[in-house]
Design an enzyme around this catalytic site. Sequence first.
Site, PDB file in Angstrom:
ATOM      1  N   GLU A   9      10.796  -4.772  13.919  1.00 34.43           N
ATOM      2  CA  GLU A   9      10.008  -5.539  13.158  1.00 34.43           C
ATOM      3  C   GLU A   9      10.121  -6.950  13.094  1.00 34.43           C
ATOM      4  O   GLU A   9      11.430  -7.342  12.898  1.00 34.43           O
ATOM      5  CB  GLU A   9      10.119  -5.048  11.780  1.00 34.43           C
ATOM      6  CG  GLU A   9       9.816  -3.580  11.372  1.00 34.43           C
ATOM      7  CD  GLU A   9       9.993  -3.175   9.866  1.00 34.43           C
ATOM      8  OE1 GLU A   9      10.202  -3.783   9.084  1.00 34.43           O
ATOM      9  OE2 GLU A   9      10.012  -1.934   9.765  1.00 34.43           O
ATOM     10  N   HIS A  57       5.273  -3.206   7.147  1.00 34.01           N
ATOM     11  CA  HIS A  57       6.266  -3.192   6.189  1.00 34.01           C
ATOM     12  C   HIS A  57       6.007  -3.602   4.775  1.00 34.01           C
ATOM     13  O   HIS A  57       6.648  -4.396   4.171  1.00 34.01           O
ATOM     14  CB  HIS A  57       7.516  -3.531   6.692  1.00 34.01           C
ATOM     15  CG  HIS A  57       8.786  -3.031   5.956  1.00 34.01           C
ATOM     16  ND1 HIS A  57       9.849  -2.951   6.236  1.00 34.01           N
ATOM     17  CD2 HIS A  57       9.037  -2.462   4.855  1.00 34.01           C
ATOM     18  CE1 HIS A  57      10.955  -2.360   5.750  1.00 34.01           C
ATOM     19  NE2 HIS A  57      10.155  -2.021   4.523  1.00 34.01           N
TER      20      HIS A  57
HETATM   21  C1  8YV Z   1      12.262  -4.048   1.397  1.00 40.30           C
HETATM   22  C2  8YV Z   1      12.429  -2.002   1.520  1.00 40.30           C
HETATM   23  O1  8YV Z   1      12.347  -4.468  -0.327  1.00 40.30           O
HETATM   24  O2  8YV Z   1      13.083  -1.390  -0.522  1.00 40.30           O
HETATM   25  C3  8YV Z   1      13.048  -1.406   0.610  1.00 40.30           C
HETATM   26  O3  8YV Z   1      14.112  -0.613   1.187  1.00 40.30           O
HETATM   27  O4  8YV Z   1      12.021  -1.489   2.772  1.00 40.30           O
HETATM   28  C4  8YV Z   1      11.200  -2.969   1.208  1.00 40.30           C
HETATM   29  O5  8YV Z   1      10.540  -2.796   0.121  1.00 40.30           O
HETATM   30  C5  8YV Z   1      11.185  -5.453   1.479  1.00 40.30           C
HETATM   31  O6  8YV Z   1      11.162  -5.444   2.659  1.00 40.30           O
HETATM   32  C6  8YV Z   1      12.105  -6.787   0.741  1.00 40.30           C
HETATM   33  O7  8YV Z   1      13.144  -6.909   1.329  1.00 40.30           O
END
Ligand code: 8YV
Length: 325
Positions: free
Chosen positions: A264, A283
Amino acid sequence: MSQKPKVIVSVPLPPDLRERLAAACDLVDVPMGQSPADAVPADVRAQVSGMVCTMKTRIDQALLDALPALKVSSNFAVGFDNVDVAAATSRGVLICNTPGVLDGAVADVTIGLMLCLARNLVAGDAFVRSGAWAQGPFPLTRDIRGKTLGLLGMGRIGRVVARTARAFDMPVIYHNRREDPEAGGLATFVERDELFKSADVLSIHIPLSAQTRHSVGKRELSLMKPTAYLINTARGPVVDEAALVDALRAGTIAGAGLDVMEQEPLPATHPLCGLPNVVLQAHVGSATHETRRAMIDLAVANLLDALGGRQPAAMVNPETWKAAA
Ligand code: 8YV
């Protein structure tokens, strides 16, 4: 001489939260994704006792060595695969995260990907915009109602997906390491292979760990129905992406909806970008104004509570907190 604790900030903060944090702490800004070990001078690092960061910050032995006075790190994320939790715990560093406030948002993207796949909505939009409609109707797609939803993982997000899917008259089955007595009303526990064999839609809701990395691979994909869809809004590396590309090309499964990938951002040259039976998102599971605000509120509250001697609301390694108490 300031007595306020030094805190690394490696996540964009809304102005009011930055002001609140700055009132209690000396802030040390680190660009998101950069390691504090590189971005912060050693004499400053030696005084840092707290951090709020995204999943892009790898909290491993090297970073913990570079932050010898660190007491708490607050993840702006529910996932914490960016953290060597054992190393943090062995050093008495409390790790916090943001569970519970993003479940609905991630579940909504899960359902959205499911509908896009079954009803081919993304291709349908392009079909109309291209003028191809003048040559004839859009090809028939598939009902989602009444189809079986299989959840790999039945935690907070999985439960919200199960509740939502019930509105689509979808029977829901799930597999966890252990059967969840509370899930009975929402979904039926099945053994792992049965989940892959029976699901019309297989949605992944497990954390990334050494045990789950590539745990959905050629074997699991081969168990699935050729009419089935795979959805991943958890972590990309849970799926062996090379095996997924092969399965999508061979028709082993009908399609995949991915909000997360092994790499990513996903390069436009990646094979997944060239497959017609794939729906891709960047994402964005938790990426709504409301949800991200709730997450950053919780991440900052966790940090301030821990530094202030109050038990944080969400701890990954609570034994560290008890030891410090
Ligand atoms: C991240 C995510 O919060 O919460 C998680 O584990 O994968 C996402 O929601 C977002 O990429 C911010 O860091």
